[in-house]
Design an enzyme around this catalytic site. Sequence first.
Site, PDB file in Angstrom:
ATOM      1  N   SER A 177       0.832  -1.199   0.000  1.00 27.88           N
ATOM      2  CA  SER A 177       0.000   0.000   0.000  1.00 27.88           C
ATOM      3  C   SER A 177       0.869   1.253   0.000  1.00 27.88           C
ATOM      4  O   SER A 177       1.593   1.487  -0.960  1.00 27.88           O
ATOM      5  CB  SER A 177      -0.976  -0.044   1.189  1.00 27.88           C
ATOM      6  N   GLU A 201      -8.393  20.530  -9.941  1.00 25.62           N
ATOM      7  CA  GLU A 201      -7.198  21.043  -9.292  1.00 25.62           C
ATOM      8  C   GLU A 201      -7.306  21.096  -7.776  1.00 25.62           C
ATOM      9  O   GLU A 201      -6.314  21.348  -7.092  1.00 25.62           O
ATOM     10  CB  GLU A 201      -6.878  22.447  -9.823  1.00 25.62           C
ATOM     11  N   HIS A 225      -3.548  -0.533  -4.730  1.00 18.24           N
ATOM     12  CA  HIS A 225      -5.003  -0.721  -4.655  1.00 18.24           C
ATOM     13  C   HIS A 225      -5.601  -0.460  -6.040  1.00 18.24           C
ATOM     14  O   HIS A 225      -6.653   0.168  -6.172  1.00 18.24           O
ATOM     15  CB  HIS A 225      -5.628   0.229  -3.633  1.00 18.24           C
TER      16      HIS A 225
END
Length: 424
Positions: A177, A201, A225
């Site tokens: 992860s 943004e 993931h």
Amino acid sequence: MRDHLPKFASLVGVCVSLMACSAHADSLPANGEGCRLVIAGGALAPETESVWKAFIDGARPEGNIVIIPAASGYPAGSTQSVTETLIKYGWPPSRIAGLPLAVEDDPDTPETDESEWAANVTSPSVREALEGAAAIWFTGGDQARIAKLFGTRDNPAQLLELTDASCAAGAAIGGTSAGAAIMSHPMLRGGDSLPALLGEEDPSKGALQIGAGLGFFRDGIVDQHFGERAREGRLITAILDQNDRSMRIGFGVDENTAMVVSSAGVIDVMGEGHVTIIDARAAVAQRAENGALRAEGLLLHMLARGDSYDTKTRRISPAEWRKSTVGREYVEAAAISGFGMAVPAAGLSEALGEGLVDNSAATFIERLTFPAGRGEQTGLSFSFTQLDQSQGYWGRDDRGIAAYTIANIRLDIRPVSLTLEDLE
């Protein structure tokens, strides 16, 4: 899948713009000339023996396996979990060192404020453990927390320099992860696919966040993931943002899956999911006036357990139990095009397998994605095209589990509009 179609621990031991890589990066072995990398996509189960054994087998014969829980909000628990798994696969408990390095307090340990462990970056015992490590494992959590303590490839702190020295001496480096995200430089820090592709943004609305990473893996950008959180779009955006075209290649690792990178730069895929490789080195991209991305000529590969990829030659080698589908396709009917509740859900590998490289009736499929909302919305079309050099492989492993390997599919992305209104 193919044959369902009609025809077919407590602590143990001693306890965004990017600058060019510094000269220190050049002192790091290229993908560990002697240093194995184990890059897991998150949710790595203790039962996924191949990945844990690959990490243990890459350890040096002397020294401890060092666990770095800095990314975690539960450092003690994360360390304990990794410790138990290493012991399960035969590593001696006396040679495991969970280091007290963290920036976040663990609510489950009221007697200890783990956020104070940040001060341990100057601890002689921590430095000694890293310097003599047999292997180093980074837990999941928030990758930015690791960078706070270790620095980055642009601005390395002493802990990163010591980790580099262990890598150069042959210690394996692994992580899951957040511990996978830090492996590359640049490093993905956050964001979601659709906002990134549409030019958002604002980080609070899912904008792409990218910065400097620790850079142990030097052949592209790593995301984790991957399939479970539909991160294709944010990885594509990240690699297209690179001025250095050699870095316009991304590696997306699914959960409970790992890419194990050898000292020669060969990636072996282990675990239960896929490693998706997106190559944009020859792609052309631009933003529409509203910020939506248009990209042409991306190349996509999907590798599963038993497959390998050579980062130097870009050659894909499928597992021996998978056989070529192109020319002997199993499916003879084009897949239904569409999206939403009334269309069968399919992961990307299944869509490209049954819908394209294992389908004699199709050489092109399209998938659409839109934000929710009434009125006119800007969305995106993902077009996947089978090329002359495209390949598909399918087969069952020794456990009877089937998967596709997919190579050299062209991907084009273009903005489209959709108007949602009720019909009378």
